[in-house]
Design an enzyme around this catalytic site. Structure first.
Site, PDB file in Angstrom:
ATOM      1  N   CYS A  69       0.897  -1.269   0.042  1.00  0.00           N
ATOM      2  CA  CYS A  69      -0.119  -0.010   0.160  1.00  0.00           C
ATOM      3  C   CYS A  69       1.079   0.995   0.098  1.00  0.00           C
ATOM      4  O   CYS A  69       1.872   1.437   1.069  1.00  0.00           O
ATOM      5  CB  CYS A  69      -0.963  -0.003   1.255  1.00  0.00           C
ATOM      6  SG  CYS A  69      -1.895   1.672   1.578  1.00  0.00           S
ATOM      7  N   CYS A  72       0.478   3.392   3.431  1.00  0.00           N
ATOM      8  CA  CYS A  72       1.058   2.783   4.619  1.00  0.00           C
ATOM      9  C   CYS A  72       2.569   3.567   4.733  1.00  0.00           C
ATOM     10  O   CYS A  72       3.175   3.555   3.869  1.00  0.00           O
ATOM     11  CB  CYS A  72       1.146   1.518   4.786  1.00  0.00           C
ATOM     12  SG  CYS A  72      -0.470   0.611   4.915  1.00  0.00           S
ATOM     13  N   HIS A 182      -8.567   7.303   3.239  1.00  0.00           N
ATOM     14  CA  HIS A 182      -8.381   8.649   2.495  1.00  0.00           C
ATOM     15  C   HIS A 182      -8.886   9.329   1.908  1.00  0.00           C
ATOM     16  O   HIS A 182     -10.228   8.658   1.628  1.00  0.00           O
ATOM     17  CB  HIS A 182      -6.861   8.287   1.648  1.00  0.00           C
ATOM     18  CG  HIS A 182      -6.997   7.607   0.400  1.00  0.00           C
ATOM     19  ND1 HIS A 182      -7.591   6.355   0.427  1.00  0.00           N
ATOM     20  CD2 HIS A 182      -7.125   8.235  -0.841  1.00  0.00           C
ATOM     21  CE1 HIS A 182      -7.725   5.993  -1.046  1.00  0.00           C
ATOM     22  NE2 HIS A 182      -7.599   7.254  -1.815  1.00  0.00           N
TER      23      HIS A 182
END
Length: 352
Positions: A69, A72, A182
């Site tokens: 990801c 992250c 997000h």
């Protein structure tokens, strides 16, 4: 909130928002090539709408595994070099609008064209990959609100930007490409078609004050406080649709005072939890903050949230078929009064 600026290896800006000062950003050592965006805006000669063409966005990241990801913190492919963060905002690597995009001819084949000047940012609400906005503590939601407001003010100051849109997409049914919690912010070089229509309707009247007064007196209020009211609009287009509007006329998030931001953090989280409680699992949704244009029209458009979902029943999705997609003539199978009642009843499950 304390703001710390840094640069990613390709020159894009990243901004950290922390409750305490003292962050020393970790350098981005990926060695990315400089960004070369190709953003072009074309004007539809039939409707006058602006359509943005961005060929470079076809290469953007699509649903990577959790260990890859890019939101992250601290990983080799991460857009956020620091090992942890509270709220982080960075320029999108695959922007729809960017100040670095090259010029284009003003007219081609009789169609008006302009460069897609502007900016697109990604707002990461938390470094926890498995969290969600509704699961965050109120203090973190309040920090996100402050970050939204700060970014709205800064992006509104970019020469040529006409409107700033803050939004979150959640759920594969909506079309998200990253699961990490997000949102995004678009700084447009034009006033969006939706806002242009609102401006035409609002000319010479307090349209939003009239709508809010009528909704607060009706049967579609979901929840309210001293500064905000959440309601299902009378002409809701979607099976789940809620608007959250401040009682005071403010043009954008940056204009909210401290008390309004405090209450917003509480009511917004409550609203998201009610939505998740409707069908017993996380609701796919788009939550968009409609803000006034940067220039003309700021006295006509009031800041407000429009949250909607394509889910019309457990396991069932509302697809935009011929009438909606082809003619923008909406058909909603769920009466707004029923949707409001279900959201009010979801209060108990939401608080659990």
């Amino acid at each position: 909130m304390h703001r710390t600026r840094a640069r990613l290896s390709d020159g894009r800006e990243i901004v950290y928002y922390d409750a305490e000062p003292g962050r020393r950003p970790v350098p981005d050592r990926r060695g990315l090539p400089p960004l070369e965006p190709l953003c072009e805006v074309r004007r539809d000669p039939l409707t006058g709408d602006h359509v943005t063409i961005t060929a470079h966005r076809n290469a953007r990241t699509f649903l990577p595994p959790a260990d890859q990801c890019p939101l992250c913190p601290g990983g080799p492919a991460s857009e956020i070099p620091d090992p942890s963060y509270e709220v982080a905002v960075f320029e999108n690597r695959f922007p729809s609008f960017d100040v670095r995009t090259p010029p284009v001819p003003p007219v081609v084949d009789g169609v008006e064209r302009t460069r897609g000047n502007g900016r697109c940012e990604v707002v990461c609400f938390t470094d926890d990959h498995d969290a969600s906005m509704s699961a965050l503590p109120v203090s973190r939601v309040r920090a996100v609100v402050d970050a939204w407001a700060d970014r709205t003010a800064e992006l509104s100051a970019i020469p040529g930007v006409r409107q700033v849109f803050v939004f979150e997409n959640r759920g594969v049914e909506i079309g998200v490409t990253l699961h990490h919690p997000h949102g995004q912010i678009y700084a447009y070089p034009f006033v969006t078609p939706r806002t242009e229509r609102v401006l035409a309707t609002a000319a010479g009247r307090d349209l939003f004050g009239e709508v809010l007064k009528a909704e607060r007196a009706g049967a579609r209020v979901v929840t309210s406080g001293e500064h905000w009211t959440a309601y299902v609009p009378a002409a809701a287009r979607w099976p789940v649709e809620v608007h959250l509007m401040p009682h005071r006329h403010v043009p954008d998030l940056a204009a909210l005072d401290s008390a309004e931001r405090d209450e917003l953090a509480v009511l917004y989280r409550d609203l998201l939890r009610r939505c998740d409680a409707l069908y017993g699992d996380p609701l796919p949704y788009v939550a968009g903050w409609h803000q006034a244009p940067v220039g003309e029209g700021r006295d006509l458009v009031r800041l407000h949230l429009e949250l909607f979902s394509v889910r019309r029943a457990p396991g069932k999705i509302k697809y935009l078929a011929g009438s909606e997609s082809g003619m923008a003539a909406w058909i909603n199978d769920v009466p707004p009064e029923d949707a409001a009642a279900r959201l009010r009843d979801a209060a108990g499950a939401a608080s659990g």
